[in-house]
Design a protein around this motif. Structure first.
Motif, PDB file in Angstrom:
ATOM      1  N   UNK A 190       0.783  -1.324   0.165  1.00  0.00           N
ATOM      2  CA  UNK A 190       0.309  -0.374   0.369  1.00  0.00           C
ATOM      3  C   UNK A 190       1.084   1.472   0.065  1.00  0.00           C
ATOM      4  N   UNK A 191       0.176   1.907  -0.582  1.00  0.00           N
ATOM      5  CA  UNK A 191       0.975   3.926  -0.747  1.00  0.00           C
ATOM      6  C   UNK A 191       0.300   4.836  -0.144  1.00  0.00           C
ATOM      7  N   UNK A 192       0.178   5.581   0.646  1.00  0.00           N
ATOM      8  CA  UNK A 192      -1.013   6.334   1.556  1.00  0.00           C
ATOM      9  C   UNK A 192      -0.690   7.578   1.468  1.00  0.00           C
ATOM     10  N   UNK A 193      -1.017   8.550   1.372  1.00  0.00           N
ATOM     11  CA  UNK A 193      -1.284  10.378   1.580  1.00  0.00           C
ATOM     12  C   UNK A 193      -1.963  10.339   2.509  1.00  0.00           C
ATOM     13  N   UNK A 230     -15.251  24.277   8.701  1.00  0.00           N
ATOM     14  CA  UNK A 230     -15.309  22.642   9.200  1.00  0.00           C
ATOM     15  C   UNK A 230     -13.491  22.239   8.353  1.00  0.00           C
ATOM     16  N   UNK A 231     -13.412  20.787   9.122  1.00  0.00           N
ATOM     17  CA  UNK A 231     -11.470  20.352   8.530  1.00  0.00           C
ATOM     18  C   UNK A 231     -12.345  18.986   8.617  1.00  0.00           C
ATOM     19  N   UNK A 232     -11.249  19.139   7.165  1.00  0.00           N
ATOM     20  CA  UNK A 232     -11.455  17.530   6.715  1.00  0.00           C
ATOM     21  C   UNK A 232     -10.410  17.422   6.239  1.00  0.00           C
ATOM     22  N   UNK A 233      -9.907  15.844   7.253  1.00  0.00           N
ATOM     23  CA  UNK A 233      -8.403  14.581   7.021  1.00  0.00           C
ATOM     24  C   UNK A 233      -9.207  13.971   5.565  1.00  0.00           C
ATOM     25  N   UNK A 234      -8.237  13.574   4.838  1.00  0.00           N
ATOM     26  CA  UNK A 234      -8.285  12.409   4.240  1.00  0.00           C
ATOM     27  C   UNK A 234      -7.012  11.793   3.870  1.00  0.00           C
ATOM     28  N   UNK A 235      -7.727  10.043   3.905  1.00  0.00           N
ATOM     29  CA  UNK A 235      -6.152   9.362   3.883  1.00  0.00           C
ATOM     30  C   UNK A 235      -6.419   8.675   2.293  1.00  0.00           C
ATOM     31  N   UNK A 236      -5.580   9.041   1.257  1.00  0.00           N
ATOM     32  CA  UNK A 236      -6.325   8.649  -0.320  1.00  0.00           C
ATOM     33  C   UNK A 236      -4.623   7.248  -0.485  1.00  0.00           C
ATOM     34  N   UNK A 237      -5.206   6.330  -0.120  1.00  0.00           N
ATOM     35  CA  UNK A 237      -4.870   4.880  -0.451  1.00  0.00           C
ATOM     36  C   UNK A 237      -4.617   4.048  -2.046  1.00  0.00           C
ATOM     37  N   UNK A 238      -4.001   3.586  -2.407  1.00  0.00           N
ATOM     38  CA  UNK A 238      -3.553   2.901  -3.506  1.00  0.00           C
ATOM     39  C   UNK A 238      -3.027   1.191  -2.509  1.00  0.00           C
ATOM     40  N   UNK A 239      -3.636   0.427  -3.110  1.00  0.00           N
ATOM     41  CA  UNK A 239      -3.035  -0.854  -3.118  1.00  0.00           C
ATOM     42  C   UNK A 239      -2.480  -2.330  -4.009  1.00  0.00           C
ATOM     43  N   UNK A 296      -8.680   3.714  -2.444  1.00  0.00           N
ATOM     44  CA  UNK A 296      -9.164   4.516  -1.292  1.00  0.00           C
ATOM     45  C   UNK A 296      -9.331   5.392  -0.788  1.00  0.00           C
ATOM     46  N   UNK A 297     -10.878   6.009  -0.245  1.00  0.00           N
ATOM     47  CA  UNK A 297     -10.114   7.591   0.540  1.00  0.00           C
ATOM     48  C   UNK A 297     -10.891   7.367   1.422  1.00  0.00           C
ATOM     49  N   UNK A 298      -9.899   7.561   3.354  1.00  0.00           N
ATOM     50  CA  UNK A 298     -11.205   7.521   4.133  1.00  0.00           C
ATOM     51  C   UNK A 298     -11.236   9.201   5.008  1.00  0.00           C
TER      52      UNK A 298
END
Length: 679
Positions: free
Chosen positions: A569-572, A581-590, A597-599
């Motif tokens: 996996x690679x993620x940022x 509002x505050x937004x935190x996104x973790x974007x991943x590729x497997x 994938x976006x959390x």
């Protein structure tokens, strides 16, 4: 010489002719109780349930003809637990046939958001309680106040063994209108249910001259015939805090019942009586309808309001499925099935699916109770799941050197997934995992809490397969020396996809390496949309707001950092602020997975707005497809009658051999502002 022969044929109708019979009006006396809404369980127990019993018993004592309908086995259980003496009086009236257990369900639930399995369980545990406590069951699904209905509902009703359905909610602005007063509604598999879709408001008054009232008689006589008899079905009563129908309305009905000069038959009884009476009769002359029954405005906001309830409900439903699957699997190997625990878990979950809780329209304290119940339900399902998994693991060969892990694929489809596991540091050193077939794959270490070590690894399992995967350390190899997927603050890559991030934090490109093509027509933007309904802000959205462009977009400055870099996996991680509002996104590729994938982790502080992710593929399509559990709905782009649409786990577009979908873990409200965009 030629002779001409004139052949005349007659086609006779296959529907037999019946002699005209006296019309019949079915009246359903009813008290609508929102178990939680602008009040909590405490209020319902202390006041509303007590009043419902006392007020109806008083009317029964005054009017021998009076009968009453009350829904929700959960509410009966509350009466039993907190008002045992009154409960005995209710049981007596049920045995006398004057108090009717109605609607078949554990709670008057929402049916757009819960999974169809949950709707089926509502009937299972509702009628099971009625049977155990009273020796009686109901054969109708009665949902007067739920916020729209999926096309699969007739299928669920039919498969649950019920005979009818009623609701007054379509008169609150149905997207496709109210198809009929009484008729047949068919599901996607062809199942048909006798339905009353226009019974009038549940707090309807009864006219003083009911026996001769022109409006009521005209409607009755204009309805289609069943074997020569016109039928109509109406509610009357009170809402939303329980109690009993108004005395004057009961008196008006009783007066009509005692009038021998009525031109029609009148029945004041159970909510399922019309459906029982129709059993075995020829219903072919009734009007028919099919498809979903959504509301224009009033069900739009309920798909997203109080999203935390919806997140926890989805998690509980997933745990329920897994717990049931593993318990059934383990029972094959003679391990006891945890029937009582699973029933308690389901009943706890089903109470939370009451329409005002699941729809997000209740006040905060009620939601707090609901979240607590969801936690209890999840813990019960999880403990059952863990016990079944432990029993199964004990029956499997785990003798391979290393640390054994039991993996179970509870779906019917084959799965290739990247999985995570968290272990205490003292569990040992690991670099690889061995699959049941002997294949060895490297582990990827990811960030872990203090005292723990977390790993990622790829696993393949066939549908409904269980297998032991073994973690071990391979001599001479360290995790840090393994091949890694490329990742930077601007680009994330896997073996299948390459995702580029713009300076503002938006995904500006998704490059498909396998097909050598770009998948996005424009960047994936996050939009703030105006929401100013004239009333019912937790329920309603309006076309006036929806047809406007977004009032703003989530943009930079963006704080971007690399989270994962490794073999699997690679993620940022991207942090941004917008409209308070505050937004935190973790974007991943497997590796091996053609999915971005976006959390999302959102601290929402914005007023009068909805917030949507807008995805524009490289193609357009007139319609899109929406998962609704038992059915996939095909719908056009937004229009004045439908501009916020329900879905469960995915929505997708396709055209000319291309396709793209949005998969979600908790979101139910979707729309398409144009033929080239999903959000």
């Amino acid at each position: 010489m030629f002779k001409r022969l004139l052949l005349i044929t007659f086609t006779l109708s296959s529907v037999p002719c019946f002699a005209e019979k006296k019309p019949k009006l079915y009246l359903t006396p009813y008290s609508h109780l929102d178990t939680q809404w602008l009040w909590t369980y405490e209020d319902t127990i202390q006041k509303y349930l007590k009043n419902t019993v006392d007020d109806n018993l008083k009317l029964m004592n005054e009017f021998p003809e009076y009968q009453f309908n009350f829904t929700g086995a959960f509410r009966y259980k509350l009466i039993k637990d907190y008002w045992p003496a009154r409960y005995q009086l209710v049981k007596q009236k049920i045995q006398e046939g004057r108090w009717h257990v109605s609607g078949s369900t554990w709670e008057e639930s929402d049916v757009l958001i819960p999974d169809p399995e949950s709707v089926l369980r509502q009937v299972l545990y509702g009628n099971l309680f009625f049977e155990e406590e009273f020796g009686k069951t109901s054969v109708d699904l009665m949902l007067p106040d739920s916020f729209g209905f999926p096309s699969s509902l007739p299928t669920v009703v039919k498969h649950a063994g019920l005979k009818g359905f009623s609701s007054q909610k379509l008169t609150w602005g149905a997207a496709n209108g109210v198809p009929f007063n009484v008729g047949l509604w068919s599901g996607p598999d062809g199942s048909e249910v006798f339905a009353a879709l226009n019974p009038g408001p549940y707090d309807s008054p009864v006219p003083k001259d009911l026996a001769t009232h022109k409006e009521w008689l005209d409607r009755l006589n204009s309805n289609p015939r069943v074997e020569g008899q016109a039928l109509d079905f109406r509610y009357f009563g009170i809402g939303d805090s329980g109690g009993a129908p108004r005395r004057e309305d009961v008196e008006n009905v009783v007066k009509a019942l005692r009038n021998p000069g009525r031109s029609y038959d009148l029945a004041m009884g159970s909510s399922d009586q019309m459906f029982r009476d129709a059993e075995g009769k020829d219903l072919r002359l009734l009007p028919r309808t099919s498809g979903e029954k959504l509301l224009v405005e009033h069900s739009a906001g309920t798909l997203s309001s109080n999203s935390q309830i919806k997140v926890q409900n989805r998690q509980a439903e997933n745990l329920a499925y897994q717990a049931e699957f593993l318990a059934s699997f383990a029972s094959i190997f003679s391990h006891p099935y945890p029937k009582a625990k699973l029933r308690r878990a389901w009943e706890t979950l089903l109470a939370v699916q009451m329409h005002d809780i699941m729809g997000g329209t209740a006040w905060p304290k009620a939601n707090s109770h609901a979240l607590n119940d969801l936690a209890i339900a999840k813990n019960l399902f999880r403990s059952s799941l863990e016990a079944s998994a432990a029993a199964l693991a004990g029956d499997m060969d785990s003798s391979s050197p290393g640390l054994p892990l039991l993996l179970v694929n509870t779906s019917e489809a084959d799965h290739q997934e990247v999985l995570s596991v968290s272990l205490p540091i003292e569990a040992g050193r690991f670099t690889h995992v061995r699959a049941p077939n002997g294949d060895e794959r490297p582990l990827q270490r990811i960030h872990a809490a203090k005292g723990f070590q977390d790993f990622l690894f790829g696993a393949n399992l066939s549908g409904t397969e269980a297998g032991i995967f073994t973690l071990f350390a391979k001599k001479g190899e360290e995790l840090e020396t393994l091949e890694t997927l490329p990742v930077s603050e601007a680009v994330i890559e896997s073996d299948l996809l390459k995702v580029s991030i713009g300076m503002s934090g938006d995904i500006i490109s998704i490059w498909n390496k396998e097909l050598n093509r770009e998948e996005l027509k424009e960047p994936l933007r996050y939009e703030f949309l105006n929401e100013y309904p004239t009333k019912y802000p937790a329920w309603n959205m309006t076309w006036k707001d929806r047809k406007r462009p977004p009032r703003s977009y989530l943009g930079g400055p963006a704080k971007i950092q690399i989270v994962d870099r490794g073999f699997w996996r690679s993620s940022i991680r991207i942090e941004r602020k917008g409209e308070g509002s505050t937004f935190i996104q973790t974007i991943s590729l497997n590796r091996g997975r053609p999915v971005v994938d976006i959390i999302e982790d959102i601290d929402w502080r914005t007023r009068d707005s909805s917030f949507k992710a807008a995805l524009s593929p490289m193609f357009s399509s007139k319609t899109a497809f929406y998962d609704m559990g038992l059915a996939v709905e095909e719908r056009p782009a937004n229009h004045p009658k439908l501009f916020e649409m329900p879905q469960h786990e995915w929505m997708a577009m396709q055209s000319s051999g291309r396709g793209m979908g949005l998969i979600n873990s908790c979101c139910y409200g979707t729309d398409r502002p144009s033929e080239g965009k999903m959000r």
